[in-house]
Design an enzyme around this catalytic site. Structure first.
Site, PDB file in Angstrom:
ATOM      1  N   GLN A 211      -2.039 -53.216  53.205  1.00 40.84           N
ATOM      2  CA  GLN A 211      -2.402 -53.290  51.780  1.00 40.84           C
ATOM      3  C   GLN A 211      -3.442 -52.200  51.488  1.00 40.84           C
ATOM      4  O   GLN A 211      -3.779 -51.965  50.332  1.00 40.84           O
ATOM      5  CB  GLN A 211      -2.984 -54.663  51.435  1.00 40.84           C
ATOM      6  CG  GLN A 211      -2.022 -55.817  51.683  1.00 40.84           C
ATOM      7  CD  GLN A 211      -2.721 -57.146  51.573  1.00 40.84           C
ATOM      8  OE1 GLN A 211      -2.841 -57.722  50.474  1.00 40.84           O
ATOM      9  NE2 GLN A 211      -3.214 -57.636  52.695  1.00 40.84           N
ATOM     10  N   ASN A 212      -3.950 -51.579  52.533  1.00 43.18           N
ATOM     11  CA  ASN A 212      -5.025 -50.607  52.375  1.00 43.18           C
ATOM     12  C   ASN A 212      -4.489 -49.277  51.856  1.00 43.18           C
ATOM     13  O   ASN A 212      -3.348 -48.910  52.137  1.00 43.18           O
ATOM     14  CB  ASN A 212      -5.760 -50.392  53.705  1.00 43.18           C
ATOM     15  CG  ASN A 212      -6.442 -51.665  54.173  1.00 43.18           C
ATOM     16  OD1 ASN A 212      -6.652 -52.584  53.383  1.00 43.18           O
ATOM     17  ND2 ASN A 212      -6.735 -51.745  55.457  1.00 43.18           N
TER      18      ASN A 212
ATOM     19  N   HIS B   1       0.397 -50.854  48.751  1.00 42.37           N
ATOM     20  CA  HIS B   1      -0.333 -50.685  47.484  1.00 42.37           C
ATOM     21  C   HIS B   1      -0.664 -49.240  47.177  1.00 42.37           C
ATOM     22  O   HIS B   1      -1.538 -48.971  46.352  1.00 42.37           O
ATOM     23  CB  HIS B   1      -1.618 -51.531  47.506  1.00 42.37           C
ATOM     24  CG  HIS B   1      -1.323 -53.004  47.553  1.00 42.37           C
ATOM     25  ND1 HIS B   1      -2.243 -53.949  47.970  1.00 42.37           N
ATOM     26  CD2 HIS B   1      -0.203 -53.712  47.263  1.00 42.37           C
ATOM     27  CE1 HIS B   1      -1.697 -55.148  47.915  1.00 42.37           C
ATOM     28  NE2 HIS B   1      -0.450 -55.032  47.490  1.00 42.37           N
TER      29      HIS B   1
ATOM     30  N   GLY C 113      -7.798 -58.822  58.712  1.00 45.84           N
ATOM     31  CA  GLY C 113      -8.671 -58.379  57.619  1.00 45.84           C
ATOM     32  C   GLY C 113      -8.095 -58.487  56.226  1.00 45.84           C
ATOM     33  O   GLY C 113      -8.321 -57.618  55.389  1.00 45.84           O
ATOM     34  N   THR C 114      -7.354 -59.579  55.967  1.00 47.59           N
ATOM     35  CA  THR C 114      -6.895 -59.779  54.585  1.00 47.59           C
ATOM     36  C   THR C 114      -7.091 -61.232  54.205  1.00 47.59           C
ATOM     37  O   THR C 114      -6.829 -62.151  54.972  1.00 47.59           O
ATOM     38  CB  THR C 114      -5.414 -59.385  54.385  1.00 47.59           C
ATOM     39  OG1 THR C 114      -5.011 -59.765  53.053  1.00 47.59           O
ATOM     40  CG2 THR C 114      -4.481 -59.997  55.407  1.00 47.59           C
ATOM     41  N   SER C 115      -7.549 -61.426  52.962  1.00 50.98           N
ATOM     42  CA  SER C 115      -7.785 -62.800  52.478  1.00 50.98           C
ATOM     43  C   SER C 115      -6.467 -63.464  52.101  1.00 50.98           C
ATOM     44  O   SER C 115      -6.435 -64.648  51.751  1.00 50.98           O
ATOM     45  CB  SER C 115      -8.716 -62.752  51.264  1.00 50.98           C
ATOM     46  OG  SER C 115      -8.099 -61.988  50.211  1.00 50.98           O
TER      47      SER C 115
HETATM   48  N1  APR Z   1     -12.937 -57.460  60.386  1.00 49.56           N
HETATM   49  C1  APR Z   1     -11.866 -58.199  60.005  1.00 49.56           C
HETATM   50  N2  APR Z   1     -11.782 -58.835  58.818  1.00 49.56           N
HETATM   51  C2  APR Z   1     -12.843 -58.709  57.983  1.00 49.56           C
HETATM   52  C3  APR Z   1     -13.992 -57.952  58.309  1.00 49.56           C
HETATM   53  C4  APR Z   1     -14.005 -57.312  59.566  1.00 49.56           C
HETATM   54  N3  APR Z   1     -15.058 -56.577  59.970  1.00 49.56           N
HETATM   55  N4  APR Z   1     -14.861 -58.033  57.259  1.00 49.56           N
HETATM   56  C5  APR Z   1     -14.260 -58.800  56.322  1.00 49.56           C
HETATM   57  N5  APR Z   1     -13.058 -59.212  56.758  1.00 49.56           N
HETATM   58  C6  APR Z   1     -12.062 -60.034  56.069  1.00 49.56           C
HETATM   59  C7  APR Z   1     -12.624 -60.998  55.045  1.00 49.56           C
HETATM   60  O1  APR Z   1     -13.029 -62.208  55.668  1.00 49.56           O
HETATM   61  C8  APR Z   1     -11.396 -61.213  54.146  1.00 49.56           C
HETATM   62  O2  APR Z   1     -10.559 -62.239  54.665  1.00 49.56           O
HETATM   63  O3  APR Z   1     -11.209 -59.170  55.347  1.00 49.56           O
HETATM   64  C9  APR Z   1     -10.656 -59.886  54.239  1.00 49.56           C
HETATM   65  C10 APR Z   1     -10.821 -59.024  53.014  1.00 49.56           C
HETATM   66  O4  APR Z   1     -10.169 -59.677  51.947  1.00 49.56           O
HETATM   67  P1  APR Z   1     -10.084 -58.915  50.536  1.00 49.56           P
HETATM   68  O5  APR Z   1     -11.401 -58.313  50.219  1.00 49.56           O
HETATM   69  O6  APR Z   1      -9.455 -59.872  49.575  1.00 49.56           O
HETATM   70  O7  APR Z   1      -9.101 -57.705  50.804  1.00 49.56           O
HETATM   71  P2  APR Z   1      -7.518 -57.733  50.860  1.00 49.56           P
HETATM   72  O8  APR Z   1      -7.032 -59.041  51.395  1.00 49.56           O
HETATM   73  O9  APR Z   1      -7.091 -56.496  51.552  1.00 49.56           O
HETATM   74  O10 APR Z   1      -7.123 -57.622  49.303  1.00 49.56           O
HETATM   75  C11 APR Z   1      -5.733 -57.548  49.007  1.00 49.56           C
HETATM   76  O11 APR Z   1      -6.256 -57.172  46.696  1.00 49.56           O
HETATM   77  O12 APR Z   1      -7.594 -56.130  45.191  1.00 49.56           O
HETATM   78  C12 APR Z   1      -6.360 -56.092  45.764  1.00 49.56           C
HETATM   79  O13 APR Z   1      -4.954 -54.258  46.046  1.00 49.56           O
HETATM   80  C13 APR Z   1      -6.136 -54.812  46.519  1.00 49.56           C
HETATM   81  O14 APR Z   1      -4.994 -54.477  48.610  1.00 49.56           O
HETATM   82  C14 APR Z   1      -5.984 -55.267  47.953  1.00 49.56           C
HETATM   83  C15 APR Z   1      -5.517 -56.700  47.805  1.00 49.56           C
END
Ligand code: APR
Length: 231
Positions: free
Chosen positions: A87-88, A105, A171-173
């Protein structure tokens, strides 16, 4: 024949490279309103704010370095048929040496014509301004999938997940669809691992999911050792 290892990554994958996530404390969505910077409506209302947002992030991403977690995933290609579905929008998986990276994305280092989404330009760390147009005369815009826009790669990504023999989420929520829905395409019997310091609220429908409550760097180091049988 190498086993198909599919890795779904999110912003947390690049946290240890110094890039902000979206929904953590002090994340991007704490400092910007999604509707202003990551929607077609925001673009139509004030394109300059959108250009500034992505110009800043493009510069940061271009100067960031892949972390050990990115590199471990690249090293795994020696032992597995690795396919990264990310997603990055940073290029850190590729910078680390991964050769099969699918960007759901879009990519910060690319821009495209507002008139033709297939007219894409690689601009590295450069900024784009209002008035800068593609060869078809269309204003250049970030080659990013905004909220409410189609995710062109989703069918290909679903097919990749369908064929996974090992599945890792890093690393994705798992709060944004259709990306989060890819988990549902992975076979029930396939072993799944979730690497994240704080466990995503996502309710996995299958039981063979193992949570590794660590950062990408620590968790992937542990997982690599285990998957290669020397841990
Ligand atoms: N290592 C692993 N995971 C981590 C770390 C780390 N050092 N630090 C934070 N995290 C986790 C958090 O706990 C969370 O579960 O990474 C996740 C980040 O979640 P989001 O900030 O929601 O990012 P993401 O899931 O990539 O968002 C998805 O949302 O805004 C849109 O298009 C954008 O691609 C993005 C999508």
């Amino acid at each position: 024949m190498k086993k198909k290892l599919v890795v779904l990554t999110g912003a947390g994958m690049s946290a240890e490279s110094g890039l902000k996530t979206f929904r953590d404390t002090n994340g991007l969505w704490e400092n910007y309103k999604i509707e202003d910077v990551a929607t077609p409506e925001g673009w139509n209302k004030n394109p300059q704010i959108v250009l500034d947002f992505y110009n800043e992030r493009r510069k940061q991403a271009a100067h960031a370095q892949p972390n050990r977690g990115h590199k471990i995933l690249a090293e795994m290609e020696e032992y597995f048929d690795v396919q990264i579905v990310t997603q990055n929008v940073d290029g850190l998986h590729e910078k680390a040496g991964s050769t099969n990276v699918l960007h759901l994305h879009g990519e910060l280092s690319k821009v495209r014509s507002v008139k033709n989404e297939d007219l894409i330009y690689e601009i590295g760390a450069k900024s784009i301004e209002l008035g800068e147009t593609a060869e078809d005369g269309g204003q250049l815009r970030p080659h990013i999938v905004w909220f409410g826009e189609m995710v062109p790669m989703i069918e290909i990504a679903a097919d990749i997940c369908l064929n996974a023999e090992i599945f890792i989420v890093v690393g994705t929520s798992l709060q944004v669809y259709p990306a989060a829905g890819l988990v549902g395409y992975v076979g029930h019997e396939v072993q799944k691992y979730v690497v994240d310091p704080s466990l995503p609220s996502y309710s996995f429908s299958t039981n063979n999911v193992e949570f590794i409550q660590k950062t990408a760097v620590e968790g992937l180091q542990e997982l690599k050792e285990r998957l290669l049988g020397n841990g």
